[in-house]
Write an enzyme that holds these catalytic residues in place. Structure first.
Site, short mmCIF file in Angstrom:
data_model
loop_
_atom_site.label_atom_id
_atom_site.label_comp_id
_atom_site.label_asym_id
_atom_site.label_seq_id
_atom_site.Cartn_x
_atom_site.Cartn_y
_atom_site.Cartn_z
N SER A 46 28.05 -13.12 -9.40
CA SER A 46 27.56 -14.50 -9.54
C SER A 46 26.62 -14.64 -10.74
CB SER A 46 26.84 -14.95 -8.26
OG SER A 46 25.79 -14.06 -7.94
N HIS A 47 26.28 -13.53 -11.40
CA HIS A 47 25.34 -13.62 -12.53
C HIS A 47 25.84 -12.92 -13.78
CE1 HIS A 47 23.05 -15.21 -9.26
NE2 HIS A 47 22.35 -15.83 -10.18
N ASP A 187 26.46 -17.58 -5.46
CA ASP A 187 27.40 -17.07 -4.46
C ASP A 187 27.94 -18.20 -3.58
OD1 ASP A 187 27.52 -14.25 -5.02
OD2 ASP A 187 25.41 -14.18 -4.48
P1 NDP Z 1 22.46 -10.14 -1.90
O1 NDP Z 1 22.14 -10.82 -0.64
O2 NDP Z 1 23.88 -9.89 -2.19
O3 NDP Z 1 21.71 -8.74 -1.99
C1 NDP Z 1 20.31 -8.69 -1.92
C2 NDP Z 1 19.83 -7.26 -1.95
O4 NDP Z 1 20.15 -6.65 -0.70
C3 NDP Z 1 20.48 -6.41 -3.03
O5 NDP Z 1 19.52 -5.59 -3.61
C4 NDP Z 1 21.53 -5.61 -2.26
O6 NDP Z 1 21.79 -4.34 -2.84
C5 NDP Z 1 20.86 -5.44 -0.91
N1 NDP Z 1 21.82 -5.30 0.17
C6 NDP Z 1 22.89 -6.05 0.44
N2 NDP Z 1 23.51 -5.61 1.54
C7 NDP Z 1 22.81 -4.54 1.97
C8 NDP Z 1 22.96 -3.65 3.07
N3 NDP Z 1 23.93 -3.77 3.96
N4 NDP Z 1 22.05 -2.66 3.20
C9 NDP Z 1 21.03 -2.51 2.32
N5 NDP Z 1 20.85 -3.33 1.27
C10 NDP Z 1 21.73 -4.33 1.10
O7 NDP Z 1 21.82 -10.93 -3.15
P2 NDP Z 1 21.49 -12.47 -3.29
O8 NDP Z 1 22.71 -13.25 -3.02
O9 NDP Z 1 20.26 -12.82 -2.56
O10 NDP Z 1 21.17 -12.54 -4.88
C11 NDP Z 1 22.18 -12.24 -5.80
C12 NDP Z 1 21.66 -12.24 -7.20
O11 NDP Z 1 21.33 -13.56 -7.60
C13 NDP Z 1 20.39 -11.41 -7.46
O12 NDP Z 1 20.71 -10.50 -8.50
C14 NDP Z 1 19.37 -12.42 -7.94
O13 NDP Z 1 18.49 -11.94 -8.94
C15 NDP Z 1 20.26 -13.50 -8.51
N6 NDP Z 1 19.55 -14.78 -8.54
C16 NDP Z 1 19.05 -15.21 -9.75
C17 NDP Z 1 18.36 -16.40 -9.80
C18 NDP Z 1 17.73 -16.87 -11.07
O14 NDP Z 1 17.06 -17.89 -11.05
N7 NDP Z 1 17.88 -16.19 -12.18
C19 NDP Z 1 18.21 -17.26 -8.61
C20 NDP Z 1 18.74 -16.69 -7.42
C21 NDP Z 1 19.41 -15.50 -7.40
P3 NDP Z 1 23.20 -4.13 -3.63
O15 NDP Z 1 23.10 -5.00 -4.86
O16 NDP Z 1 23.25 -2.67 -3.92
O17 NDP Z 1 24.29 -4.59 -2.71
O1 PYC Z 2 22.35 -18.17 -7.98
O2 PYC Z 2 20.77 -19.42 -7.15
C1 PYC Z 2 21.34 -18.87 -8.11
C2 PYC Z 2 20.76 -19.01 -9.46
C3 PYC Z 2 19.89 -19.95 -9.90
C4 PYC Z 2 19.65 -19.67 -11.24
C5 PYC Z 2 20.39 -18.60 -11.58
N1 PYC Z 2 21.04 -18.21 -10.48
#
Ligand code: NDP
Ligand code: PYC
Length: 331
Positions: A46-47, A187
């Site tokens: 997603s990023h 996502d």
């Molecule tokens: P996830 O819910 O997919 O994962 C969150 C964390 O939990 C990861 O470190 C992941 O490790 C870990 N994880 C997942 N499943 C397990 C498990 N079963 N056991 C242990 N650890 C686990 O991520 P999000 O959907 O919350 O976020 C996705 C991305 O979106 C992030 O990289 C975030 O920085 C980005 N984002 C960026 C934003 C921005 O403004 N720039 C805004 C919002 C999100 P692993 O990766 O190894 O699976």
């Molecule tokens: O996935 O929520 C998100 C997000 C916001 C800005 C960048 N990624």
């Protein structure tokens, strides 16, 4: 889902060419192409390439300066500031992180505030940069209102990610990187694109009703993860990424953003801690014993392990075909 197979080199070249064709200079385009390629390599779908159309929109609307040159100021021995000069985050991070790392190695703890940047990526590249240098890394950034605080159906918080990385010399760090929303908006959008449903508790539709339809959530609000506890962490991220950096809270970003679909202007806070200086000799073995105890439990894996396993696979990646066609049409 129809896909196209691309090598990591082809992903990098596509991202680089797209950014160069849309107003990025060489340095900015390379920093972005690198971040996008590393996201695809790690399986942060997603990023990675998914964000390229948004980056292009922000360049085309003039919101982001593709030739920005970040300005680094070391305000005290342990307080560093980077003014991103209206550019995308990766070049500003590349300028500030080495200064942050050396400050933390000298003083034990250091903080980097980045302002006037446009962040659209994952945060693990920042925290793993620090962990790879023997430091604990913590990073967070706000966004635009997408998440209803616990108790409300009105969005105020961004999806507000936070990442933490713990160094393990000679091994991959332990690293989590997560939205404080139940799911990152990226996502949710991918689930909507692919016709998938999302778990109950992810969000509400525009009328405030619970739904598992991601397209309806995109029109409504996301919920914080873990109810009032995740809501408190989302609030903390707003205060660190905006209150402490001096840049915009998510609701302020919504008031100033031109709605081009690209990343809004905002701040990012990155904190580095030196376990060698804070815990002292033996910290590696002490923490490693804990991590080994954790990962030895039946059913447990440490966060970051999925990405790190993906990283060691240098083969081609299967990328959504329509996304590649969209990106090629932008070049
Ligand atoms: P996830 O819910 O997919 O994962 C969150 C964390 O939990 C990861 O470190 C992941 O490790 C870990 N994880 C997942 N499943 C397990 C498990 N079963 N056991 C242990 N650890 C686990 O991520 P999000 O959907 O919350 O976020 C996705 C991305 O979106 C992030 O990289 C975030 O920085 C980005 N984002 C960026 C934003 C921005 O403004 N720039 C805004 C919002 C999100 P692993 O990766 O190894 O699976
Ligand atoms: O996935 O929520 C998100 C997000 C916001 C800005 C960048 N990624």
């Amino acid at each position: 889902m129809s896909t196209i197979s691309l090598t990591l080199h082809e992903i990098y070249d596509l991202a680089l060419a797209t950014m160069l064709a849309n107003g990025c200079d060489d340095e900015n385009a390379k920093a972005l192409a690198d971040i996008v390629t590393r996201a695809e390599q790690d399986g942060s779908h997603s990023h990675g390439l998914f964000r390229l159309p948004g980056y292009v929109k922000a360049l085309r609307s003039g919101k982001v300066d593709g030739a920005a040159r970040p300005v680094v100021t070391r305000r005290t021995a342990s307080v560093i500031h980077v003014d991103g000069q209206r550019g995308f985050a990766p070049l500003a991070q590349a300028a500030g992180l080495p200064v942050l790392a050396s400050a933390a190695a000298e003083t034990g703890v250091a903080a980097l505030s980045l302002t006037n940047i446009h962040h659209f990526a994952a945060l693990w590249p920042e925290t793993e940069y620090l962990a790879d240098r023997g430091l604990v890394g913590i990073a967070c950034t706000a966004y635009m209102p997408a998440v209803a605080p616990a108790g409300s159906t009105e969005k105020l918080f961004g999806t507000n990610p936070i990442s933490f990385a713990w160094p393990r010399p000679g091994k991959k760090p332990v690293c989590f990187d997560m939205a404080t929303a139940a799911m990152a908006m990226g996502d949710v959008q991918i689930a909507a694109r692919d016709g998938a449903s999302v778990p109950p508790g992810t969000g509400l539709d525009a009328d405030g009703n619970e739904t598992t339809d991601p397209a309806e959530i995109a029109k409504g609000v996301l919920l914080p993860f873990g109810g009032y506890k995740g809501s408190a962490i989302a609030m903390m991220v707003e205060l660190l990424a905006a209150g402490l950096t001096g840049d915009q809270f998510s609701y302020e970003a919504a008031e100033t953003d031109n709605r081009d679909g690209g990343p809004p202007r905002g701040g990012e806070m990155v904190i580095a801690l030196s376990p060698a200086m804070i815990a002292g000799a033996g910290w590696e073995a002490h923490a490693d014993a804990f991590v080994n105890r954790l990962s030895g439990l039946e059913g447990v894996r440490v966060p970051g392990a999925r990405r790190h396993a993906n990283r060691s696979d240098l083969g081609p990646r299967q990328i959504h075909k329509a996304l590649i066609e969209t990106i090629r049409s932008l070049g």
